[in-house]
Design a protein around this motif. Structure first.
Motif, short mmCIF file in Angstrom:
data_model
loop_
_atom_site.label_atom_id
_atom_site.label_comp_id
_atom_site.label_asym_id
_atom_site.label_seq_id
_atom_site.Cartn_x
_atom_site.Cartn_y
_atom_site.Cartn_z
N ASP A 37 0.83 -1.20 0.00
CA ASP A 37 0.00 0.00 0.00
C ASP A 37 0.87 1.25 0.00
OD1 ASP A 37 -2.67 1.10 0.00
OD2 ASP A 37 -2.19 1.84 2.02
N ARG A 40 2.14 1.65 -3.48
CA ARG A 40 1.05 2.14 -4.34
C ARG A 40 0.85 3.63 -4.13
NH1 ARG A 40 -4.06 3.24 -3.89
NH2 ARG A 40 -4.24 2.47 -1.78
N THR A 41 0.86 4.06 -2.87
CA THR A 41 0.68 5.48 -2.56
C THR A 41 1.82 6.32 -3.11
OG1 THR A 41 -0.52 4.91 -0.55
CG2 THR A 41 0.35 7.13 -0.69
N THR A 45 -0.46 6.60 -6.93
CA THR A 45 -1.41 7.69 -6.70
C THR A 45 -0.74 9.02 -6.42
OG1 THR A 45 -1.62 7.11 -4.36
CG2 THR A 45 -3.21 6.13 -5.87
N SER A 123 -5.63 -3.43 -2.98
CA SER A 123 -6.44 -3.06 -4.14
C SER A 123 -6.36 -1.56 -4.34
CB SER A 123 -7.90 -3.49 -3.92
OG SER A 123 -8.43 -2.81 -2.81
N GLY A 124 -6.91 -1.13 -5.44
CA GLY A 124 -6.91 0.30 -5.74
C GLY A 124 -6.17 0.59 -7.03
N PRO A 125 -5.95 1.85 -7.29
CA PRO A 125 -5.27 2.23 -8.54
C PRO A 125 -3.88 1.63 -8.62
CG PRO A 125 -6.13 4.17 -7.38
CD PRO A 125 -6.32 3.00 -6.48
N THR A 127 -3.01 -1.53 -9.25
CA THR A 127 -2.84 -2.93 -8.87
C THR A 127 -3.14 -3.90 -10.01
OG1 THR A 127 -5.08 -3.03 -7.97
CG2 THR A 127 -3.30 -2.48 -6.43
#
Length: 163
Positions: A37, A40-41, A45, A123-125, A127
């Motif tokens: 995560d 991902r951040t 994002t 999950s999320g943008p 992935t």
């Protein structure tokens, strides 16, 4: 030791091995989720630059893959350590090998299950590039076999040499 006989309990030793594997698997799953995560951040994002839409998802997929490989490497290492310790409690190398191999195999299934469960909740943008869990089944089975063999041999060695 079990009861008055002074002999080790195979069930307790297997429980100790499986419980330790499950604990490590759960911890690695949580750490993998947090790290994934965070990646991902940072790289999807919140990324900026020339092409973050391409780099971010690929970096995230590599981070998750690396965490999965770490799960797989942890299996034989734990099996060796726990096999030696548990095997030292048995007089017969064959008993020690059976207990350590069985515990290592069941424990590895728990370790990998908890670890992959933690990773699968990411999950999320970004992935979309992360591998599907079905793709991990083949390596999981092979690593489980290697882990069981490592645990069995370490258990037999622990019975023979560690007292």
């Amino acid at each position: 030791m079990s009861g008055r006989s002074g002999l080790p309990s195979a069930r307790r030793q297997i429980g100790l091995i499986v419980g330790t594997f499950a604990l490590v698997g759960a911890a690695l799953g949580v750490v993998g989720l947090v790290a994934g995560d965070w990646a991902r951040t940072q790289f999807v994002t919140g990324a900026s630059g020339s092409d973050p839409a391409t780099f971010g998802p690929v970096f995230l997929a590599l981070s998750i893959f690396q965490t999965t490989v770490t799960l797989f490497f942890a299996g034989p290492i734990l099996a060796a350590v726990l096999g030696l310790l548990s095997g030292s409690r048995f007089a017969a190398p064959s008993s020690a090998a059976g207990v350590a191999a069985g515990g290592a195999l069941a424990g590895f299934v728990c370790l990998a299950g908890f670890g992959l469960l933690g990773l699968s909740t990411l999950s999320g943008p970004g992935t979309g590039q992360v591998y599907s869990l079905r793709n991990a089944v083949g390596p999981l089975v092979l690593t489980g076999a290697a882990t069981a063999v490592t645990g069995g041999v370490a258990g037999a060695l622990g019975s023979r040499f560690v007292r």
